[in-house]
Design a protein around this motif. Structure first.
Motif, PDB file in Angstrom:
ATOM      1  N   PRO A   1       0.832  -1.206   0.000  1.00 28.59           N
ATOM      2  CA  PRO A   1       0.000   0.000   0.000  1.00 28.59           C
ATOM      3  C   PRO A   1       0.865   1.254   0.000  1.00 28.59           C
ATOM      4  O   PRO A   1       2.021   1.234   0.435  1.00 28.59           O
ATOM      5  CB  PRO A   1      -0.801  -0.111   1.298  1.00 28.59           C
ATOM      6  N   VAL A   2       0.293   2.353  -0.494  1.00 22.44           N
ATOM      7  CA  VAL A   2       0.983   3.643  -0.472  1.00 22.44           C
ATOM      8  C   VAL A   2       0.201   4.593   0.416  1.00 22.44           C
ATOM      9  O   VAL A   2      -0.997   4.424   0.642  1.00 22.44           O
ATOM     10  CB  VAL A   2       1.145   4.238  -1.885  1.00 22.44           C
ATOM     11  N   THR A   3       0.887   5.602   0.914  1.00 27.44           N
ATOM     12  CA  THR A   3       0.266   6.576   1.800  1.00 27.44           C
ATOM     13  C   THR A   3      -0.401   7.674   0.985  1.00 27.44           C
ATOM     14  O   THR A   3       0.206   8.252   0.087  1.00 27.44           O
ATOM     15  CB  THR A   3       1.324   7.204   2.729  1.00 27.44           C
ATOM     16  N   THR A   4      -1.663   7.976   1.302  1.00 25.27           N
ATOM     17  CA  THR A   4      -2.375   9.053   0.612  1.00 25.27           C
ATOM     18  C   THR A   4      -2.746  10.183   1.552  1.00 25.27           C
ATOM     19  O   THR A   4      -3.416  11.117   1.181  1.00 25.27           O
ATOM     20  CB  THR A   4      -3.673   8.521  -0.025  1.00 25.27           C
ATOM     21  N   GLY A   5      -2.331  10.127   2.780  1.00 22.43           N
ATOM     22  CA  GLY A   5      -2.680  11.140   3.766  1.00 22.43           C
ATOM     23  C   GLY A   5      -2.495  10.547   5.137  1.00 22.43           C
ATOM     24  O   GLY A   5      -1.824   9.535   5.307  1.00 22.43           O
ATOM     25  N   ASP A   6      -3.108  11.165   6.143  1.00 20.46           N
ATOM     26  CA  ASP A   6      -2.909  10.671   7.503  1.00 20.46           C
ATOM     27  C   ASP A   6      -4.060   9.802   7.987  1.00 20.46           C
ATOM     28  O   ASP A   6      -4.124   9.432   9.152  1.00 20.46           O
ATOM     29  CB  ASP A   6      -2.706  11.841   8.475  1.00 20.46           C
ATOM     30  N   ASP A   7      -4.988   9.446   7.095  1.00 16.01           N
ATOM     31  CA  ASP A   7      -6.099   8.599   7.494  1.00 16.01           C
ATOM     32  C   ASP A   7      -5.759   7.149   7.206  1.00 16.01           C
ATOM     33  O   ASP A   7      -5.592   6.748   6.054  1.00 16.01           O
ATOM     34  CB  ASP A   7      -7.367   9.001   6.732  1.00 16.01           C
ATOM     35  N   VAL A   8      -5.704   6.347   8.255  1.00 15.50           N
ATOM     36  CA  VAL A   8      -5.323   4.941   8.099  1.00 15.50           C
ATOM     37  C   VAL A   8      -6.381   4.151   7.355  1.00 15.50           C
ATOM     38  O   VAL A   8      -6.137   3.014   6.956  1.00 15.50           O
ATOM     39  CB  VAL A   8      -5.067   4.290   9.479  1.00 15.50           C
ATOM     40  N   ASN A   9      -7.569   4.736   7.158  1.00 16.33           N
ATOM     41  CA  ASN A   9      -8.630   3.998   6.479  1.00 16.33           C
ATOM     42  C   ASN A   9      -8.491   4.018   4.962  1.00 16.33           C
ATOM     43  O   ASN A   9      -9.210   3.297   4.273  1.00 16.33           O
ATOM     44  CB  ASN A   9      -9.997   4.563   6.880  1.00 16.33           C
ATOM     45  N   ASN A  10      -7.625   4.854   4.427  1.00 15.88           N
ATOM     46  CA  ASN A  10      -7.392   4.841   2.991  1.00 15.88           C
ATOM     47  C   ASN A  10      -6.483   3.670   2.643  1.00 15.88           C
ATOM     48  O   ASN A  10      -5.362   3.579   3.119  1.00 15.88           O
ATOM     49  CB  ASN A  10      -6.703   6.137   2.532  1.00 15.88           C
ATOM     50  N   LEU A  11      -6.973   2.762   1.826  1.00 19.88           N
ATOM     51  CA  LEU A  11      -6.150   1.650   1.359  1.00 19.88           C
ATOM     52  C   LEU A  11      -5.970   1.802  -0.139  1.00 19.88           C
ATOM     53  O   LEU A  11      -6.882   1.529  -0.918  1.00 19.88           O
ATOM     54  CB  LEU A  11      -6.814   0.309   1.691  1.00 19.88           C
ATOM     55  N   CYS A  12      -4.786   2.271  -0.552  1.00 22.02           N
ATOM     56  CA  CYS A  12      -4.518   2.526  -1.966  1.00 22.02           C
ATOM     57  C   CYS A  12      -3.203   1.867  -2.378  1.00 22.02           C
ATOM     58  O   CYS A  12      -2.282   1.705  -1.573  1.00 22.02           O
ATOM     59  CB  CYS A  12      -4.438   4.033  -2.242  1.00 22.02           C
ATOM     60  N   PHE A  13      -3.140   1.516  -3.656  1.00 19.75           N
ATOM     61  CA  PHE A  13      -1.948   0.927  -4.250  1.00 19.75           C
ATOM     62  C   PHE A  13      -1.620   1.688  -5.533  1.00 19.75           C
ATOM     63  O   PHE A  13      -2.509   2.277  -6.158  1.00 19.75           O
ATOM     64  CB  PHE A  13      -2.181  -0.548  -4.593  1.00 19.75           C
ATOM     65  N   LEU A  14      -0.350   1.658  -5.902  1.00 21.96           N
ATOM     66  CA  LEU A  14       0.008   2.197  -7.212  1.00 21.96           C
ATOM     67  C   LEU A  14      -0.646   1.326  -8.282  1.00 21.96           C
ATOM     68  O   LEU A  14      -0.479   0.106  -8.284  1.00 21.96           O
ATOM     69  CB  LEU A  14       1.523   2.208  -7.399  1.00 21.96           C
ATOM     70  N   THR A  15      -1.360   1.956  -9.188  1.00 20.81           N
ATOM     71  CA  THR A  15      -2.093   1.203 -10.202  1.00 20.81           C
ATOM     72  C   THR A  15      -1.160   0.351 -11.059  1.00 20.81           C
ATOM     73  O   THR A  15      -1.504  -0.774 -11.427  1.00 20.81           O
ATOM     74  CB  THR A  15      -2.905   2.167 -11.091  1.00 20.81           C
ATOM     75  N   ARG A  16       0.016   0.866 -11.356  1.00 26.56           N
ATOM     76  CA  ARG A  16       0.945   0.113 -12.207  1.00 26.56           C
ATOM     77  C   ARG A  16       1.373  -1.192 -11.547  1.00 26.56           C
ATOM     78  O   ARG A  16       1.636  -2.185 -12.228  1.00 26.56           O
ATOM     79  CB  ARG A  16       2.165   0.973 -12.541  1.00 26.56           C
ATOM     80  N   ASP A  17       1.431  -1.209 -10.198  1.00 31.26           N
ATOM     81  CA  ASP A  17       1.758  -2.448  -9.480  1.00 31.26           C
ATOM     82  C   ASP A  17       0.502  -3.290  -9.255  1.00 31.26           C
ATOM     83  O   ASP A  17       0.520  -4.511  -9.402  1.00 31.26           O
ATOM     84  CB  ASP A  17       2.406  -2.122  -8.133  1.00 31.26           C
ATOM     85  N   PHE A  18      -0.585  -2.629  -8.912  1.00 33.63           N
ATOM     86  CA  PHE A  18      -1.842  -3.311  -8.605  1.00 33.63           C
ATOM     87  C   PHE A  18      -2.363  -4.086  -9.814  1.00 33.63           C
ATOM     88  O   PHE A  18      -2.862  -5.211  -9.680  1.00 33.63           O
ATOM     89  CB  PHE A  18      -2.873  -2.269  -8.156  1.00 33.63           C
ATOM     90  N   SER A  19      -2.230  -3.493 -10.993  1.00 34.61           N
ATOM     91  CA  SER A  19      -2.791  -4.120 -12.194  1.00 34.61           C
ATOM     92  C   SER A  19      -2.111  -5.437 -12.545  1.00 34.61           C
ATOM     93  O   SER A  19      -2.683  -6.266 -13.256  1.00 34.61           O
ATOM     94  CB  SER A  19      -2.701  -3.161 -13.382  1.00 34.61           C
ATOM     95  N   GLY A  20      -0.887  -5.657 -12.044  1.00 33.68           N
ATOM     96  CA  GLY A  20      -0.191  -6.900 -12.326  1.00 33.68           C
ATOM     97  C   GLY A  20      -0.347  -7.952 -11.248  1.00 33.68           C
ATOM     98  O   GLY A  20       0.183  -9.066 -11.388  1.00 33.68           O
ATOM     99  N   ALA A  21      -1.070  -7.614 -10.184  1.00 35.66           N
ATOM    100  CA  ALA A  21      -1.223  -8.546  -9.067  1.00 35.66           C
ATOM    101  C   ALA A  21      -2.508  -9.354  -9.205  1.00 35.66           C
ATOM    102  O   ALA A  21      -3.460  -8.928  -9.858  1.00 35.66           O
ATOM    103  CB  ALA A  21      -1.237  -7.776  -7.740  1.00 35.66           C
ATOM    104  N   LYS A  22      -2.521 -10.529  -8.579  1.00 30.27           N
ATOM    105  CA  LYS A  22      -3.741 -11.326  -8.510  1.00 30.27           C
ATOM    106  C   LYS A  22      -4.528 -10.838  -7.299  1.00 30.27           C
ATOM    107  O   LYS A  22      -4.131 -11.036  -6.156  1.00 30.27           O
ATOM    108  CB  LYS A  22      -3.413 -12.803  -8.364  1.00 30.27           C
ATOM    109  N   ILE A  23      -5.631 -10.171  -7.563  1.00 29.00           N
ATOM    110  CA  ILE A  23      -6.418  -9.583  -6.489  1.00 29.00           C
ATOM    111  C   ILE A  23      -7.343 -10.641  -5.902  1.00 29.00           C
ATOM    112  O   ILE A  23      -8.034 -11.355  -6.637  1.00 29.00           O
ATOM    113  CB  ILE A  23      -7.241  -8.381  -7.005  1.00 29.00           C
TER     114      ILE A  23
END
Length: 462
Positions: free
Chosen positions: A344-366
């Motif tokens: 995951p990457v940091t998007t702010g100070d809220d721990v509830n945001n769960l985000c990934f870099l799309t370029r990495d996420f798109s190659g993963a098995k979700i």
């Protein structure tokens, strides 16, 4: 900005529950620099106040039904004699049917000047409901602002959650070729909803007495929210109404297919605090087919106090899960994705945001995610796009499920890509993976982007 880019940037705002404390060393946090504080509301607050919304819908022309990646369904209603066609947002969590009415010099109106307006003087069947009427006293008890019996029956801007006020009226509504006289609706003058733009009002589809469901005696209604990026699918809304002599109304055309499952709609009496909402019994969550046993049986039940439970929304894009369940689901998703080297990457100070870099996420098995409901084989298997969404110009992909306190809400993104049928008389919710058919003659292509923003600032609350 294109429709897809606009929708993505708008949803990014929805995924930032706190005003981010930007960290200069984290470039991804800078993507949120212009984001205003949004969605710091619990499910309990949502149920108490219904909807705290500023809604923007990109201009559209000639459509009977439309939707977008955020999921709001918009269709046309014909009001008056002779009929005036106005577009409305379908909202299954509110009851009032209302439309922007003839402009007045003293009205406070945040909608753009070109928003289509209902003109009562052009309708031979329009009638204002008076304060002395039983309808006024029964439908809006104690809130109608009446001084004299001959005053018009008013509704306040906090009556049904859409921050609009006006007078209760009746007129003939035409559904297809069937006119229905005497339909109650709100003729709104003051509208504190920004950028309603292409839509002129709201059609309430809850179980409340003012809703279209109650007034028309709708026995069942169905909608399909086209998945984001699926140009072949078209959204639709349809319903059966009229009791013994059933009528059909449809905006768009349905093409069914795929797995069909049903679960009971909880009886209204079981939801004493919110009997107008559509509750279902969610029994658990599965990740890659494995039940998350850390969520105990009965966790999502409606509690004796009226809190808890799970209901559906057709206007709220994101999904809220009770915090304890969210705290089981989130780390399980992170563990499985991170095991493939995607962190995951940091998007702010809220721990509830769960985000990934799309370029990495798109190659993963979700990992697969499924909702398990009460009923025989009533499992709703979700696609990745039902619970993850690309934002920030596509650079980030974020989880569209957030934690709540006091109850859970299944949002419109979660429902996208399947028909949702509410059998009111039979007490069943049926969901079926399907594609909407080509639009019927006279329907225009879907061109819409929607913003649903819950405002944090107390001065902006309803």
């Amino acid at each position: 900005m294109g429709v897809a880019a606009m929708a993505a940037s708008l949803l990014f705002l929805l995924l930032l529950p706190l005003a981010p404390a930007l960290v200069s060393s984290t470039p991804y946090a800078m993507m949120a620099k212009e984001a205003r504080p949004v969605i710091k509301q619990s499910a309990k607050a949502y149920m108490e106040q219904k909807v705290q919304v500023q809604q923007g819908i990109a201009s559209r022309s000639g459509q009977q039904v439309a939707t977008d990646s955020s999921g709001a369904l918009v269709f046309d209603l014909s009001i008056g004699t002779s009929p005036q066609k106005l577009s409305v947002v379908m909202d299954i969590t509110t009851e009032l049917v209302w439309a922007q009415c003839d402009a007045c010099s003293s009205c406070i109106r945040l909608t753009p000047p070109d928003t289509p307006t209902f003109l009562p003087n052009n309708s031979r069947s329009f009638a204002v409901v008076g304060c002395a009427s039983q309808t006024c006293q029964r439908m809006i008890p104690g809130e109608h602002g009446c001084t004299h019996d001959d005053d018009p029956c008013g509704y306040p801007n906090d009556f049904d959650g859409w921050n609009t006020s006006g007078v209760l009226a009746t007129d003939t509504f035409t559904f297809g070729t069937t006119p229905v006289p005497g339909v109650l609706f709100g003729c709104s003058g003051d509208i504190m909803v920004q950028d309603l733009a292409g839509a002129s009002g709201v059609a309430g589809f809850s179980r409340g007495p003012l809703s279209l469901v109650s007034q028309l005696n709708i026995s069942s209604f169905t909608y399909f929210i086209a998945p984001h990026g699926d140009a072949a699918s078209k959204s639709f809304v349809s319903w059966t109404w009229g009791g013994a002599a059933d009528h059909q109304f449809a905006a768009g055309q349905m093409r069914t297919g795929g797995r069909r499952s049903s679960t009971p709609l909880l009886a209204a009496k079981k939801n004493q605090l919110h009997p107008d909402l559509y509750y279902v019994n969610l029994t658990g969550l599965q990740v890659d087919g494995q039940l998350l046993t850390a969520i105990p049986p009965g966790f999502f039940d409606v509690r004796p106090t009226g809190s808890g439970g799970v209901f559906l929304s057709s206007t709220l894009p994101v999904t809220y899960l009770e915090e304890a369940a969210y705290n089981v689901l989130r780390p399980e998703l992170v563990r499985r994705i991170q095991s493939q080297g995607v962190a995951p990457v940091t998007t702010g100070d809220d721990v509830n945001n769960l985000c990934f870099l799309t370029r990495d996420f798109s190659g993963a098995k979700i990992p697969g995610l499924a909702l398990v409901f009460d009923g025989a084989d009533a499992t709703m298997e979700l696609k990745v796009e039902n619970f993850f969404f690309a934002v920030a110009d596509g650079q980030l992909t974020c989880l569209t499920i957030l934690p709540s306190i006091g109850g859970s809400i299944l949002g419109s993104l979660l429902q996208a890509g399947r028909t949702m049928t509410y059998d009111i008389h039979g007490g069943q919710l049926t969901f079926q993976t399907a594609a909407a058919g080509a639009p019927s003659p006279g329907l225009w292509p879907m061109i819409m982007a929607t913003l649903l923003v819950w405002v944090l600032c107390p001065e902006n609350r309803l």
